[in-house]
Design an enzyme around this catalytic site. Structure first.
Site, PDB file in Angstrom:
ATOM      1  N   ASP A  33       0.823  -1.201   0.000  1.00 39.57           N
ATOM      2  CA  ASP A  33       0.000   0.000   0.000  1.00 39.57           C
ATOM      3  C   ASP A  33       0.865   1.262   0.000  1.00 39.57           C
ATOM      4  O   ASP A  33       1.985   1.246   0.521  1.00 39.57           O
ATOM      5  CB  ASP A  33      -0.877  -0.034   1.263  1.00 39.57           C
ATOM      6  CG  ASP A  33      -2.178   0.713   1.082  1.00 39.57           C
ATOM      7  OD1 ASP A  33      -2.387   1.311   0.012  1.00 39.57           O
ATOM      8  OD2 ASP A  33      -2.989   0.707   2.035  1.00 39.57           O
ATOM      9  N   GLY A  34       0.347   2.356  -0.570  1.00 42.23           N
ATOM     10  CA  GLY A  34       0.993   3.663  -0.425  1.00 42.23           C
ATOM     11  C   GLY A  34       1.720   4.190  -1.654  1.00 42.23           C
ATOM     12  O   GLY A  34       2.427   5.198  -1.554  1.00 42.23           O
ATOM     13  N   GLY A  36       0.344   5.595  -4.336  1.00 41.54           N
ATOM     14  CA  GLY A  36      -0.267   6.884  -4.694  1.00 41.54           C
ATOM     15  C   GLY A  36       0.173   7.996  -3.754  1.00 41.54           C
ATOM     16  O   GLY A  36       0.509   9.104  -4.185  1.00 41.54           O
ATOM     17  N   HIS A  50       3.305   3.735  -8.806  1.00 39.55           N
ATOM     18  CA  HIS A  50       3.160   2.318  -9.182  1.00 39.55           C
ATOM     19  C   HIS A  50       4.432   1.798  -9.846  1.00 39.55           C
ATOM     20  O   HIS A  50       4.855   0.674  -9.623  1.00 39.55           O
ATOM     21  CB  HIS A  50       1.963   2.143 -10.121  1.00 39.55           C
ATOM     22  CG  HIS A  50       0.651   2.516  -9.495  1.00 39.55           C
ATOM     23  ND1 HIS A  50       0.321   2.129  -8.219  1.00 39.55           N
ATOM     24  CD2 HIS A  50      -0.411   3.238  -9.958  1.00 39.55           C
ATOM     25  CE1 HIS A  50      -0.890   2.594  -7.925  1.00 39.55           C
ATOM     26  NE2 HIS A  50      -1.354   3.281  -8.964  1.00 39.55           N
ATOM     27  N   THR A  79     -10.230  -6.886  -6.326  1.00 39.43           N
ATOM     28  CA  THR A  79     -11.466  -6.805  -7.123  1.00 39.43           C
ATOM     29  C   THR A  79     -12.088  -5.410  -7.007  1.00 39.43           C
ATOM     30  O   THR A  79     -12.888  -5.027  -7.855  1.00 39.43           O
ATOM     31  CB  THR A  79     -12.478  -7.873  -6.667  1.00 39.43           C
ATOM     32  OG1 THR A  79     -12.594  -7.814  -5.246  1.00 39.43           O
ATOM     33  CG2 THR A  79     -12.018  -9.275  -7.059  1.00 39.43           C
ATOM     34  N   GLU A  80     -11.695  -4.651  -5.959  1.00 39.73           N
ATOM     35  CA  GLU A  80     -12.222  -3.285  -5.789  1.00 39.73           C
ATOM     36  C   GLU A  80     -11.460  -2.260  -6.642  1.00 39.73           C
ATOM     37  O   GLU A  80     -11.948  -1.156  -6.890  1.00 39.73           O
ATOM     38  CB  GLU A  80     -12.128  -2.847  -4.319  1.00 39.73           C
ATOM     39  CG  GLU A  80     -12.755  -3.813  -3.329  1.00 39.73           C
ATOM     40  CD  GLU A  80     -14.148  -4.219  -3.739  1.00 39.73           C
ATOM     41  OE1 GLU A  80     -14.982  -3.320  -3.968  1.00 39.73           O
ATOM     42  OE2 GLU A  80     -14.397  -5.444  -3.855  1.00 39.73           O
ATOM     43  N   ASN A  81     -10.249  -2.614  -7.040  1.00 34.33           N
ATOM     44  CA  ASN A  81      -9.395  -1.649  -7.737  1.00 34.33           C
ATOM     45  C   ASN A  81      -9.902  -1.259  -9.128  1.00 34.33           C
ATOM     46  O   ASN A  81      -9.434  -0.273  -9.708  1.00 34.33           O
ATOM     47  CB  ASN A  81      -7.949  -2.166  -7.843  1.00 34.33           C
ATOM     48  CG  ASN A  81      -7.199  -2.146  -6.517  1.00 34.33           C
ATOM     49  OD1 ASN A  81      -6.271  -2.921  -6.297  1.00 34.33           O
ATOM     50  ND2 ASN A  81      -7.603  -1.262  -5.603  1.00 34.33           N
ATOM     51  N   ILE A 207      -7.277  -5.633   6.997  1.00 36.78           N
ATOM     52  CA  ILE A 207      -7.016  -6.809   6.156  1.00 36.78           C
ATOM     53  C   ILE A 207      -7.545  -6.582   4.740  1.00 36.78           C
ATOM     54  O   ILE A 207      -7.050  -7.181   3.773  1.00 36.78           O
ATOM     55  CB  ILE A 207      -7.675  -8.066   6.782  1.00 36.78           C
ATOM     56  CG1 ILE A 207      -7.164  -8.303   8.207  1.00 36.78           C
ATOM     57  CG2 ILE A 207      -7.439  -9.296   5.930  1.00 36.78           C
ATOM     58  CD1 ILE A 207      -5.694  -8.600   8.335  1.00 36.78           C
ATOM     59  N   GLU A 219       0.568 -13.770  12.033  1.00 32.56           N
ATOM     60  CA  GLU A 219       1.086 -12.597  12.742  1.00 32.56           C
ATOM     61  C   GLU A 219       0.985 -11.392  11.805  1.00 32.56           C
ATOM     62  O   GLU A 219       1.370 -11.482  10.642  1.00 32.56           O
ATOM     63  CB  GLU A 219       2.556 -12.810  13.144  1.00 32.56           C
ATOM     64  CG  GLU A 219       2.772 -13.952  14.123  1.00 32.56           C
ATOM     65  CD  GLU A 219       2.094 -13.725  15.470  1.00 32.56           C
ATOM     66  OE1 GLU A 219       1.936 -12.545  15.869  1.00 32.56           O
ATOM     67  OE2 GLU A 219       1.723 -14.729  16.118  1.00 32.56           O
TER      68      GLU A 219
HETATM   69  C1  V07 Z   1       1.593  -3.895  -9.605  1.00 35.76           C
HETATM   70  C2  V07 Z   1       3.394  -2.755  -8.278  1.00 35.76           C
HETATM   71  C3  V07 Z   1       3.410  -3.158  -6.830  1.00 35.76           C
HETATM   72  C4  V07 Z   1       2.615  -2.233  -5.951  1.00 35.76           C
HETATM   73  C5  V07 Z   1       1.121  -2.393  -6.087  1.00 35.76           C
HETATM   74  C6  V07 Z   1       0.437  -1.807  -7.285  1.00 35.76           C
HETATM   75  C7  V07 Z   1       1.244  -1.668  -8.537  1.00 35.76           C
HETATM   76  C8  V07 Z   1       3.882  -6.515 -10.091  1.00 35.76           C
HETATM   77  C9  V07 Z   1       2.763  -7.035 -10.713  1.00 35.76           C
HETATM   78  C10 V07 Z   1       2.600  -8.358 -11.291  1.00 35.76           C
HETATM   79  C11 V07 Z   1       1.354  -8.993 -11.262  1.00 35.76           C
HETATM   80  C12 V07 Z   1       1.180 -10.258 -11.796  1.00 35.76           C
HETATM   81  C13 V07 Z   1       2.254 -10.924 -12.312  1.00 35.76           C
HETATM   82  C14 V07 Z   1       3.492 -10.342 -12.349  1.00 35.76           C
HETATM   83  C15 V07 Z   1       3.672  -9.064 -11.835  1.00 35.76           C
HETATM   84  C16 V07 Z   1       1.785  -6.040 -10.597  1.00 35.76           C
HETATM   85  C17 V07 Z   1      -0.214  -4.954 -10.769  1.00 35.76           C
HETATM   86  C18 V07 Z   1       0.288  -3.876 -10.071  1.00 35.76           C
HETATM   87  C19 V07 Z   1      -1.615  -4.932 -11.268  1.00 35.76           C
HETATM   88  F1  V07 Z   1       2.079 -12.164 -12.805  1.00 35.76           F
HETATM   89  N1  V07 Z   1       3.627  -5.316  -9.618  1.00 35.76           N
HETATM   90  N2  V07 Z   1       2.343  -4.992  -9.914  1.00 35.76           N
HETATM   91  N3  V07 Z   1       0.523  -6.035 -11.036  1.00 35.76           N
HETATM   92  N4  V07 Z   1       2.081  -2.818  -8.867  1.00 35.76           N
END
Ligand code: V07
Length: 252
Positions: A33-34, A36, A50, A79-81, A207, A219
């Site tokens: 989280d965080g 943004g 991101h 699912t909310e995103n 959560i 934990e």
């Molecule tokens: C996302 C980076 C981490 C912070 C949270 C939001 C942005 C890696 C993936 C990913 C997902 C599936 C996969 C391989 C890599 C990812 C989303 C957002 C949607 F098979 N980072 N990341 N997917 N963020």
């Protein structure tokens, strides 16, 4: 004052020395989280947060693997995103492919097995393709399991399990009463042990519909650090804190 103790902040090198390699969390789950807020505080657009968040995924996966963690589950997209602005959703949906474009060689070299949990049928086909590529390229690996929760919601996972159990019972594939063990096998995490340690960054202490069933005895560890700033030292602090706790699973 009686009972007061001076607690000095431990350095990364101290933490490294005092962490017990025999008592590591087997499975770590992380709510990242965080991103943004990190960007907003720097006057940057959200997507920059991101983008930096993906860098932290890279480094954290490497650090967990080097520490000897066996399973890491990352909450990448709930699912909310989908309720976020379409441009932000589109950007997020480009990240799995970007991640594998640069990381797949290292994941393969480090014997990491990549999986996805969540409702993948509702993801754009390009994203499904990218995940499938990552899965196929690493499925024979026998080291750390890296789960990405993507389009994941825990209540809907539980309802899916209930419906699949009903179908299995009606068609005669299962008989008798449903047990906790059988129920667990119908969740996305069916073949994995529950998380031992949940980390959530950015100060929120909730959560948020993540692994509700699986976190029963987990934990929980929270930090104010934004995900893009989450470092190896933060990870070691979480693991060290985990090792100071007495896990009782309801017993005395
Ligand atoms: C996302 C980076 C981490 C912070 C949270 C939001 C942005 C890696 C993936 C990913 C997902 C599936 C996969 C391989 C890599 C990812 C989303 C957002 C949607 F098979 N980072 N990341 N997917 N963020």
């Amino acid at each position: 004052m009686v009972g007061m103790r001076l607690v000095l902040k431990k350095s990364e090198a101290d933490l490294e020395k005092i962490i017990n390699p025999e008592n590591l969390p087997y499975h770590i789950a992380i709510i990242m989280d965080g991103n943004g807020r990190w960007a907003a505080e720097k006057g940057l657009p959200r997507f920059e947060g991101h983008k930096q968040g993906v860098e932290t995924v890279r480094s954290t996966v490497r650090h967990c693997n080097e520490l000897g963690i066996k399973i890491v589950t990352l909450f990448a997209f709930s699912t909310e995103n989908w309720k976020r602005p379409p441009r932000e959703v589109n950007y997020l949906m480009s990240l799995p492919e970007k991640y594998f474009d640069t990381e797949l060689p290292e994941l393969i070299r480090n014997n990491v097995q990549v999986r996805q949990i969540g409702e993948s049928s509702k993801l754009p086909s390009g994203v499904r393709k990218a995940i499938n590529k990552g899965y196929e390229a690493t499925k024979a690996n026998s080291g750390m399991i890296l789960n990405f929760a993507l389009n994941y919601g825990s209540r809907s996972e539980i309802i899916m399990a209930v419906n699949n159990l009903i179908d299995a019972a009606v068609s005669g594939r299962i008989r008798g009463r449903v047990t906790e063990k059988l129920f667990s096998e119908y969740l996305y995490t069916g073949d994995m042990p529950d998380p031992d340690l949940l980390i959530r960054t950015s100060g929120e202490q909730r959560i948020s519909n993540f692994l509700l069933w699986q976190l029963a005895y987990c934990e929980l560890w929270f930090t104010d650090t934004y995900w893009p700033d989450f470092s190896r030292k933060d990870l070691l602090e979480a693991v060290y804190d985990f090792q100071q706790r007495k896990r009782r699973y309801g017993k005395v």
